[in-house]
Enzyme design. Structure first.
Site, PDB file in Angstrom:
ATOM      1  N   LYS A 101       0.852  -1.199   0.000  1.00 32.17           N
ATOM      2  CA  LYS A 101       0.000   0.000   0.000  1.00 32.17           C
ATOM      3  C   LYS A 101       0.887   1.249   0.000  1.00 32.17           C
ATOM      4  CE  LYS A 101      -3.618   2.015   2.886  1.00 32.17           C
ATOM      5  NZ  LYS A 101      -4.546   1.785   3.985  1.00 32.17           N
ATOM      6  N   GLU A 159      10.576  -4.766   4.613  1.00 36.78           N
ATOM      7  CA  GLU A 159      10.693  -6.171   4.199  1.00 36.78           C
ATOM      8  C   GLU A 159      10.319  -6.323   2.730  1.00 36.78           C
ATOM      9  OE1 GLU A 159       9.106  -4.985   6.796  1.00 36.78           O
ATOM     10  OE2 GLU A 159       9.272  -6.291   8.563  1.00 36.78           O
ATOM     11  N   GLY A 214      -5.013  -2.241   5.269  1.00 40.03           N
ATOM     12  CA  GLY A 214      -4.170  -3.350   4.795  1.00 40.03           C
ATOM     13  C   GLY A 214      -4.806  -4.716   5.012  1.00 40.03           C
ATOM     14  N   ARG A 215      -5.271  -4.958   6.237  1.00 39.85           N
ATOM     15  CA  ARG A 215      -5.796  -6.303   6.548  1.00 39.85           C
ATOM     16  C   ARG A 215      -7.205  -6.528   5.992  1.00 39.85           C
ATOM     17  NH1 ARG A 215      -4.861  -3.137  10.628  1.00 39.85           N
ATOM     18  NH2 ARG A 215      -6.441  -2.440  12.086  1.00 39.85           N
ATOM     19  N   GLU A 266      -4.778  -7.465  15.099  1.00 47.47           N
ATOM     20  CA  GLU A 266      -4.316  -6.133  14.721  1.00 47.47           C
ATOM     21  C   GLU A 266      -5.473  -5.129  14.851  1.00 47.47           C
ATOM     22  OE1 GLU A 266      -1.046  -6.204  11.662  1.00 47.47           O
ATOM     23  OE2 GLU A 266      -2.423  -4.833  10.693  1.00 47.47           O
ATOM     24  N   HIS A 306      -4.615 -34.325  17.261  1.00 48.64           N
ATOM     25  CA  HIS A 306      -3.501 -35.159  17.718  1.00 48.64           C
ATOM     26  C   HIS A 306      -2.400 -34.305  18.324  1.00 48.64           C
ATOM     27  CE1 HIS A 306      -5.135 -38.847  15.926  1.00 48.64           C
ATOM     28  NE2 HIS A 306      -5.745 -37.969  15.153  1.00 48.64           N
ATOM     29  N   LYS A 328       7.806  -0.926  12.620  1.00 52.27           N
ATOM     30  CA  LYS A 328       8.463  -0.444  11.403  1.00 52.27           C
ATOM     31  C   LYS A 328       9.529   0.596  11.766  1.00 52.27           C
ATOM     32  CE  LYS A 328       4.637  -1.339   8.127  1.00 52.27           C
ATOM     33  NZ  LYS A 328       3.784  -0.875   7.054  1.00 52.27           N
TER      34      LYS A 328
HETATM   35  C1  G6Q Z   1      -2.557  -4.060   7.967  1.00 57.32           C
HETATM   36  C2  G6Q Z   1      -1.335  -3.455   8.428  1.00 57.32           C
HETATM   37  C3  G6Q Z   1      -0.072  -4.114   7.950  1.00 57.32           C
HETATM   38  C4  G6Q Z   1       0.284  -3.802   6.512  1.00 57.32           C
HETATM   39  C5  G6Q Z   1       1.711  -4.249   6.256  1.00 57.32           C
HETATM   40  C6  G6Q Z   1       2.161  -3.976   4.854  1.00 57.32           C
HETATM   41  O1  G6Q Z   1      -3.651  -3.674   8.219  1.00 57.32           O
HETATM   42  O2  G6Q Z   1      -1.341  -2.094   8.122  1.00 57.32           O
HETATM   43  O3  G6Q Z   1      -0.116  -5.496   8.122  1.00 57.32           O
HETATM   44  O4  G6Q Z   1      -0.595  -4.419   5.638  1.00 57.32           O
HETATM   45  O5  G6Q Z   1       2.558  -3.605   7.164  1.00 57.32           O
HETATM   46  O6  G6Q Z   1       2.074  -2.619   4.548  1.00 57.32           O
HETATM   47  P1  G6Q Z   1       2.212  -2.142   3.064  1.00 57.32           P
HETATM   48  O7  G6Q Z   1       1.119  -2.709   2.260  1.00 57.32           O
HETATM   49  O8  G6Q Z   1       2.171  -0.647   3.113  1.00 57.32           O
HETATM   50  O9  G6Q Z   1       3.551  -2.648   2.582  1.00 57.32           O
END
Ligand code: G6Q
Length: 550
Positions: free
Chosen positions: A206, A212, A267-268, A353, A384, A516
């Site tokens: 986003k 990462e 994001g989620r 989250e 199990h 971050k």
């Molecule tokens: C989700 C969070 C988080 C995010 C990641 C990746 O709701 O904000 O999990 O999706 O940190 O972020 P980017 O899409 O900006 O790389």
């Protein structure tokens, strides 16, 4: 402002819990042979059986009263209308617009978002069809056989879970890979299976700044250019899913190959947006649209069903009942479908989250429990492993048992043997957790096994099960894109309901932002030649130890 635990309904729920806790589920079922009829809800092919919960009619009416007091329905309407209910980030929460199948406009900042949403969907259709049909060629004229989604958190877990779940609908000629961890093993192991001439990288971020993801994206680009040599070839092999056009262009991705989404998509909650491109390529755009339709059907149900008949609201309220009144700190997700093996990690992010917060919307410290620790595993593997604790552990773990009536796979005797066994385990476990095993039943069983005298007496306590362990059963016909869409949206709205009850903003994630931030302070220290002493002694000690030994 006074918090919800000061309300008279909350207090009544505490009193009611004292009244009800001495009545076992076994007794409840015994007293009311129609208990299932009273406590289940059906929506299309989805069934929620919540009769195996430690509740009565009165529990539900008190919980519904609580939901009304905090105006869950009003908040729900405000979300769907695009009000900026994500107050700390001043954003609307409109992932529901991404799956809106009606002709209604959805206004955000004075603008109807639907034309943009539909425009991106058309672009996804065009592109995914070109890749799937082989019309899209790599730099040497070959068709794409691997797609590598590089993203993390919300830009990874959703599409990875869905592609795994919908494998029976997946392309036989394109293999999807999901790389999220900055541990070089993740990318290296995916690249080992890929050919630069036939691989498409989908950089899903986003912000397009996540450490990462960008590290993996740059390394993937280096790996590709080692073979392709020419930067011009990047446009055939790299696309971006992002809100940040500037950084996408800087990376070298053709703006034409950027699939846009917007800051009102958390994001989620983003698998429904351009972040779902890997899904569209893997299962086809029609399948992706069915997933959206499933989500929309659940939205309509959430919007219109009265609280007593509203699946996500009832699930949310049951969660509140156990977390706040029975002090159950965890919740298990037990999917009896191998395809759903990534559902628990996906929901961990969605739930933890969103509601793993102790500060409320008014900036106050919340003085009761909020979001549970979510965990799980597919059945029957969990049986199990950790089910021992579910049956006889000192903690009560409310659990969701999730199961399709039909499997995509026909194997074993009469083509149905495996699934019948799976179904019987699913039913048997929820029954056993509810009923338990009494002292007398345990004795009889031991006697029948041929034990005698003192052995029997010492063995009975081990073989006795209290039961009374609450579970929801979520049944559906078959794991199709549409049903999966319904299930995901169902959990999103369950989480929403709980956030409103606790007065939490479920749509920010300051804990993630903090993570971050801190990694960036430490990174330069790992390249320094001198001893670090800027931090606390443990942090300094670890950095200096690593620097000395690397
Ligand atoms: C989700 C969070 C988080 C995010 C990641 C990746 O709701 O904000 O999990 O999706 O940190 O972020 P980017 O899409 O900006 O790389």
């Amino acid at each position: 402002m006074s918090q919800i635990n000061q309300s008279s309904t909350w207090k009544s729920l505490h009193q009611h819990k004292k009244d009800i806790e001495s009545i076992s589920l076994r007794e409840m079922f015994h007293k009311d042979p129609n208990r299932f009829n009273q406590f289940h809800i059906q929506l299309n092919d989805l069934l929620l059986d919540y009769s195996k919960h430690r509740i009565s009619k009165e529990t539900i009416s008190l919980l519904v009263k609580l939901a009304k007091e905090v105006d869950v329905e009003g908040w729900r309407d405000r979300m769907f209308l695009g009000e900026k209910i994500n107050s700390t980030e001043h954003r609307s929460v409109l992932h529901t617009a991404l799956r809106n199948q009606s002709n209604a406009s959805i206004i955000c900042d004075g603008e109807d978002v639907m034309p943009k949403v539909k425009g991106v969907l058309r672009k996804i259709r065009r592109f995914s069809e070109e890749v799937r049909s082989g019309q899209w060629k790599g730099f040497t004229g070959k068709t794409i056989t691997s797609i590598v989604n590089i993203g993390i958190g919300g830009s990874d877990l959703g599409p990875a879970m869905v592609c795994q779940a919908l494998k029976p609908y997946g392309s036989k000629s394109i293999t999807p890979y999901f790389v999220s961890n900055v541990d070089g093993a993740d990318l290296s192991q995916a690249l080992e299976k890929c050919d630069p001439e036939t691989t498409l990288f989908i950089i899903a971020s986003k912000t397009f700044t996540t450490q990462e993801t960008m590290t993996n994206a740059f390394s993937a680009r280096d790996w590709f250019l080692k073979t392709a040599k020419d930067n011009q070839h990047i446009k055939k092999h790299f696309v971006a899913l992002s809100t940040n056009q500037h950084l996408v262009s800087e990376f070298g991705i053709d703006p034409e190959n950027m699939f846009e989404f917007w800051d009102w998509v958390g994001g989620r909650y983003s698998l429904w947006s351009a972040i779902g491109l890997s899904i569209a390529i893997y299962i086809g755009m029609d399948g992706f649209e069915d997933l959206l339709k499933g989500g929309f059907e659940m939205d309509e149900h959430f919007k219109t069903a009265p609280i007593e008949q509203n699946i996500p609201m009832i699930m949310g309220l049951l969660g509140v009942w156990y977390i706040n009144f029975f002090d159950c700190p965890t919740h298990a997700i037990l999917a009896y479908d191998q395809g759903l093996s990534k559902l628990a990690p996906y929901l961990q992010q969605a739930d933890m989250e969103s509601n793993g917060k102790f500060i409320n919307r008014d900036g106050e410290h919340i003085d009761f429990h909020t979001g549970p620790v979510l965990w799980g595993e597919v059945g029957t593997n969990g049986q199990h492993a950790f089910y021992q604790l579910l049956h006889q552990g000192s903690e009560i773990v409310p659990a969701d048992f999730i199961m399709p009536i039909e499997s995509h796979y026909h194997i074993g005797k009469d083509g149905n043997e495996h699934h019948k066994i799976l179904l019987s385990n699913f039913i048997a476990q929820t029954q056993a957790l509810m009923l338990g095993k009494t002292y007398d039943e345990a004795r009889l069983e031991i006697e029948n096994q041929g034990y005698e005298g003192e052995d029997i007496e010492s063995f009975i306590p081990q073989k006795t099960f209290e039961g009374n362990r609450p579970t929801s059963s979520i049944l559906f016909q078959k794991l199709t894109p549409k049903t999966l869409g319904q299930i995901i949206a169902m959990y999103e709205h369950k989480i929403f309901t709980q956030g409103i009850i606790w007065n939490i903003n479920s749509f920010d994630q300051w804990g993630v932002e903090y993570g971050k931030q801190i990694a960036k302070q430490v990174l330069p220290k790992l390249s320094e030649k001198t001893l670090t002493n800027n931090f606390d002694s443990s942090t300094n000690g670890l950095i200096n130890y690593i620097n000395k030994n690397k």
